[in-house]
Enzyme design. Structure first.
Site, PDB file in Angstrom:
ATOM      1  N   ASP A 178       0.649   4.046   1.464  1.00 42.74           N
ATOM      2  CA  ASP A 178       0.986   4.676   2.752  1.00 42.74           C
ATOM      3  C   ASP A 178       2.078   3.909   3.500  1.00 42.74           C
ATOM      4  O   ASP A 178       2.510   4.326   4.564  1.00 42.74           O
ATOM      5  CB  ASP A 178      -0.270   4.877   3.625  1.00 42.74           C
ATOM      6  CG  ASP A 178      -0.996   3.585   3.958  1.00 42.74           C
ATOM      7  OD1 ASP A 178      -1.047   2.693   3.102  1.00 42.74           O
ATOM      8  OD2 ASP A 178      -1.508   3.464   5.098  1.00 42.74           O
ATOM      9  N   HIS A 179       2.542   2.783   2.901  1.00 38.58           N
ATOM     10  CA  HIS A 179       3.616   2.013   3.538  1.00 38.58           C
ATOM     11  C   HIS A 179       4.847   1.850   2.650  1.00 38.58           C
ATOM     12  O   HIS A 179       5.922   1.563   3.147  1.00 38.58           O
ATOM     13  CB  HIS A 179       3.101   0.626   3.948  1.00 38.58           C
ATOM     14  CG  HIS A 179       1.997   0.693   4.937  1.00 38.58           C
ATOM     15  ND1 HIS A 179       2.184   0.520   6.288  1.00 38.58           N
ATOM     16  CD2 HIS A 179       0.677   0.997   4.778  1.00 38.58           C
ATOM     17  CE1 HIS A 179       1.041   0.694   6.923  1.00 38.58           C
ATOM     18  NE2 HIS A 179       0.105   0.980   6.026  1.00 38.58           N
ATOM     19  N   HIS A 205      -8.559  -4.274   8.280  1.00 36.73           N
ATOM     20  CA  HIS A 205      -7.837  -3.943   9.507  1.00 36.73           C
ATOM     21  C   HIS A 205      -8.604  -4.551  10.665  1.00 36.73           C
ATOM     22  O   HIS A 205      -9.828  -4.673  10.606  1.00 36.73           O
ATOM     23  CB  HIS A 205      -7.792  -2.425   9.722  1.00 36.73           C
ATOM     24  CG  HIS A 205      -7.026  -1.681   8.676  1.00 36.73           C
ATOM     25  ND1 HIS A 205      -5.668  -1.507   8.740  1.00 36.73           N
ATOM     26  CD2 HIS A 205      -7.427  -1.068   7.535  1.00 36.73           C
ATOM     27  CE1 HIS A 205      -5.268  -0.799   7.690  1.00 36.73           C
ATOM     28  NE2 HIS A 205      -6.315  -0.529   6.934  1.00 36.73           N
ATOM     29  N   HIS A 263       0.825  -1.212   0.000  1.00 32.89           N
ATOM     30  CA  HIS A 263       0.000   0.000   0.000  1.00 32.89           C
ATOM     31  C   HIS A 263       0.859   1.262   0.000  1.00 32.89           C
ATOM     32  O   HIS A 263       1.918   1.301   0.600  1.00 32.89           O
ATOM     33  CB  HIS A 263      -0.930   0.019   1.221  1.00 32.89           C
ATOM     34  CG  HIS A 263      -2.192  -0.755   0.988  1.00 32.89           C
ATOM     35  ND1 HIS A 263      -2.950  -1.272   2.003  1.00 32.89           N
ATOM     36  CD2 HIS A 263      -2.828  -1.096  -0.164  1.00 32.89           C
ATOM     37  CE1 HIS A 263      -4.005  -1.892   1.500  1.00 32.89           C
ATOM     38  NE2 HIS A 263      -3.950  -1.812   0.185  1.00 32.89           N
TER      39      HIS A 263
HETATM   40 ZN   LIG Z   1      -1.922   1.478   5.959  1.00 36.90          ZN
HETATM   41 ZN   LIG Z   2      -2.560  -1.225   4.103  1.00 39.17          ZN
END
Ligand SMILES: [Zn+2]
Ligand SMILES: [Zn+2]
Length: 820
Positions: free
Chosen positions: A72-73, A406, A70
């Site tokens: 954001d990572h 999540h 992802h």
């Molecule tokens: Zn994330």
């Molecule tokens: Zn993620």
């Protein structure tokens, strides 16, 4: 920010602290620095989207672990690798690497468009070239395998969430840290849920995205989703589902395709088309097909039974761009990017949001500051991306049904309890949910308050350091003369207390290893426990600290407690600590200079002592057979100068020394019934030393030894020739056994549980002339049969696996052949 001191564990978030987006954390312990993830913030553009890299000296990072693909990572990784002083090694799983490549190429393109054209040149974080160059330097790690870099060990575990997502358990000098990355504990249509690593951790760095929220049961959400979509298309509306191109999109498509199949009379045959609009659509398919074996049993079964790729959907068509899209009637559109920042999903939003019958369905996690988050407030108008002055009316329906993978509070709590860490650091969550989770966890663990096991929970902001004093666990090893000292004292003890002269000291036992030293505070006392020759005997060390130019840190007095008679043997020595690999070495005072010097050049002289229950000439003969080129340094016994047959008849006098130099570096001293091996530490030398030890240990039981003992007899009978053949055969066989063992071990290390050795009834690796030693690797659908005797892959249904097995075989073969 300060560099790590040796005594405390430090954590900083360069991103992802009290926010979701631009995840990047630094952990430091014992002078090692590890970076976790390198993301971008989806709500910002260009340099503003980066973690706070300027606040940390990236040149000090040893390793960087990427949890999943992802943005954001992972999306600032090329920037870190190509445009900062970072020079560490980077690791991720195979599927993450495969998908990352496509995603970031798309990211470079999309951001170049999204960014204001006047800024584009200086604001673009990296180019396609940067991406390509950095890509080749990324190393991969398999699930459940452990990699060691410079004293840092780390193991990857399944994290659920998206294909390839990993948790990392990191170990530095005995301290275990678990980083979850984004993770889910719910089994979905294609992924397994996150696993709990078998070993507990001291420190847990855990995501807190959903804080204390509770997910609705999966089935409810699926029903709600399909109902909502069905109703919308029923009234002639269009459904826009902004999705991240890879990961959850595939899960949603599995759900929709199945629902369309069931309702084919109303929806199927193109009556209501479903589109998946992404540049990456087709590429994703091949990636998902490649890694079906890493998904859950359900999807693997589907794949196996139907022999078709479950990611080839009957009711979903792919769109590369909107030009080929004919927007005539009701339809369902999954379009990237997931947070409506720009691109296809944003264009469709602007086109469809003025109409009341349409639906925008948010299924992923929406970051603060993005359009996806904004639209959920149901604003009257939204700004047009091309011109923020223009406001577009919003009349469409907006709904959110979360399929973001999540954990919710209950799942997170259960997992946290299983990990049993005393220090919990929350990351990847907006301030409020993260704060609520912290309070909930603290109240959950309130019974530990004030006790030695008190659980601490931290929710640090970006660039605020968390420092934890930690009781380290270390391993100390006794080397040099001190070993002889221990031995002598123990031998005295043994001969005094035991009539059974068989109590020989074997290799592992003469070396006082496996000492567990617990330091209490910085310059405090250390207590050591060691298991020696007899399980009943314990070595206890009480030590005070002395600092001498940073190298020699601890002075130790050791006492060997001998039960049951409780006879104490006191040994004094110096505990030397090697900062690089966290080794503690116990040496005698007389060895100090030698070891001190060697430590400063980081060359360690290794020494092992073992009992050898046979004559020197036999040992010499076996070593010659194995290594050929042996230099005799000293020979009081005359073994190496005379005919073996003559020696046979001569009783070998005590205390005669035979000193041999093998392969240049390794010295073997044979004196009385002892063999002392000394060599400089190193990969090759260690391996050769291992093989010498193996030979020494097996000498008296080796078939060749028996032949050797009857050698003089064979001379008399004139069958010398035939016997020599047998001897050679025996030696060859022994060599082969050793090589095969080494190879088998290499495969065990590489494949872990996926590898099984196909043993015969006697359960040992002894090559017989008739049967070959076979091993088997099973990784999902892929499997391979390996013939270790023939050194070849016999059957394999997967080319990538076959390639890997062959290259390991090659490495193994070259390693063992260099020794013979
Ligand atoms: Zn994330
Ligand atoms: Zn993620």
């Amino acid at each position: 920010m300060s560099q790590a001191s040796n005594t405390s564990f430090k954590f900083f978030a360069l991103g992802g602290g009290n926010e979701v987006g631009r995840s990047c954390h630094i952990i430091q312990y014992k002078g090692k620095t590890i970076m976790l993830d390198a993301g971008v913030h989806p709500a910002y553009q260009g340099m503003a989207s980066l973690p706070f890299y300027d606040d940390f000296d990236l040149s000090t990072v040893d390793i960087l672990l990427i949890s999943h693909f992802h943005l954001d990572h992972a999306a600032s990784l090329p920037y870190v690798m190509q445009r900062t002083p970072f020079k560490g090694r980077v690791f991720m799983t195979h599927p993450t690497k495969a998908i990352y490549r496509w995603l970031l190429r798309d990211f470079v393109r999309v951001t170049a468009i999204g960014v204001d054209s006047t800024l584009a040149a200086e604001e673009s974080l990296y180019t396609d070239e940067d991406l390509a160059e950095s890509f080749d330097k990324i190393e991969t790690i398999d699930y459940h395998s452990t990699v060691e870099v410079n004293g840092i060990k780390f193991t990857a575990y399944h994290a659920g969430h998206v294909l390839g997502a990993a948790m990392f358990q990191i170990e530095i000098a005995g301290l275990k840290i678990l980083f979850t990355g984004d993770y889910s504990r719910e089994m979905d249509r294609h992924l397994n849920s996150a696993e709990v690593p078998p070993q507990s951790s001291d420190i847990l760095v855990v995501e807190s995205t959903f804080g204390t929220a509770t997910h609705e049961p999966r089935l409810h959400r699926e029903n709600k989703l399909t109902q909502l979509i069905h109703t919308t298309v029923g009234r002639g509306g269009r459904v826009l589902m902004p999705v991240f191109a890879l990961g959850r999109a595939q899960e949603l498509m599995l759900i929709l395709d199945e629902y369309w199949q069931k309702h084919s009379d109303e929806l199927g045959s193109g009556q209501v088309p479903i589109f998946y609009a992404s540049d990456l659509a087709r590429k994703c398919m091949s990636v998902f097909q490649t890694y079906v074996n890493m998904m859950n049993d359900d999807i693997r079964k589907k794949f196996r039974d139907s022999q078709t790729n479950p990611f080839i959907f009957k009711n979903i068509s792919y769109l590369k761009n909107l030009e080929e899209f004919q927007d005539f009637g009701p339809s369902v559109m999954l379009a990237s990017p997931g947070m409506l920042q720009s691109g296809l999903s944003r264009d469709l939003l602007e086109k469809w949001c003025p109409e009341q019958k349409n639906l925008v369905l948010i299924t992923g996690y929406s970051v603060e500051g993005t359009m996806a988050k904004y639209i959920m407030l149901e604003p009257d108008t939204i700004p047009a991306i091309g011109n923020p002055e223009i406001n577009i009316p919003r009349r469409c329906q907006v709904e959110e049904i979360s399929f973001a993978a999540h954990v919710d509070f209950q799942e997170n709590l259960e997992f946290i309890e299983k990990i049993n860490a005393q220090n919990i650091i929350l990351v990847h969550g907006e301030s409020n949910p993260m704060g609520r989770l912290k309070s909930a966890l603290l109240s959950n663990f309130s019974s530990t308050k004030g006790t030695d096991n008190e659980v601490h929970v931290y929710n640090p902001r970006n660039c605020v350091e968390v420092a934890l004093e930690y009781k380290g666990i270390k391993v100390a090893k006794a080397v040099g003369n001190i070993v002889d000292e221990v031995l002598q004292k123990e031998e005295k003890f043994v001969s005094k207390n035991s009539k059974d002269s068989d109590v020989g000291l074997k290799m592992e036992e003469t070396e006082v290893e496996g000492e567990e030293v617990t330091t209490v505070g910085e310059n405090d006392k250390i207590k050591a426990e060691a298991t020696t020759a007899d399980e009943n005997k314990k070595t206890e060390t009480e030590a005070t600290t002395a600092n001498e130019d940073g190298k020699i840190k601890k002075e130790t007095t050791a006492s060997v407690e001998a039960t049951p008679e409780q006879e104490d043997i006191v040994i004094s020595g110096i505990l030397v600590s090697d900062d690089k690999n966290f080794d503690l070495t116990l040496v005698s005072l007389s060895d100090l200079r030698e070891h001190h010097t060697e430590l400063s050049t980081t060359v360690l002289r290794e020494r092992q002592t073992m009992m050898v229950n046979c004559k020197k000439e036999l040992v010499y003969w076996h070593l010659c057979q194995m290594f050929g080129d042996i230099t005799v340094e000293r020979d009081d016994s005359g073994v190496t100068n005379q005919e073996v047959s003559k020696i046979e008849n001569k009783s070998s006098p005590e205390s005669e020394k035979l000193v041999l130099q093998i392969m240049g570096d390794i010295r073997v001293t044979l004196i009385d019934n002892m063999a002392v091996l000394e060599w400089n530490q190193g990969l090759i030398s260690d391996t050769i030393a291992d093989s010498i030890v193996t030979i020494l240990m097996s000498v008296d039981s080796a078939p060749a030894s028996v032949k050797m003992s009857s050698h003089s007899c064979s001379h008399q009978h004139g069958h010398e020739h035939a016997h020599e053949h047998e001897e050679n055969d025996a030696v060859i066989q022994q060599e082969r056994a050793w090589k095969i063992k080494k190879l088998v071990n290499l495969f065990k290390e590489q494949f872990g549980d996926a590898f099984t050795l196909m043993l015969r009834k006697d359960e040992t690796v002894v090559p017989s002339q008739k049967e070959d030693i076979m091993g088997e690797i099973t990784m999902g659908k892929a499997s391979a049969k390996i013939n270790f005797t023939q050194m070849k892959v016999e059957e394999c249904n997967s080319n990538p696996l076959k390639g890997r097995v062959e290259s390991i075989m090659e490495i193994g073969a070259s390693l063992v052949s260099s020794l013979c």
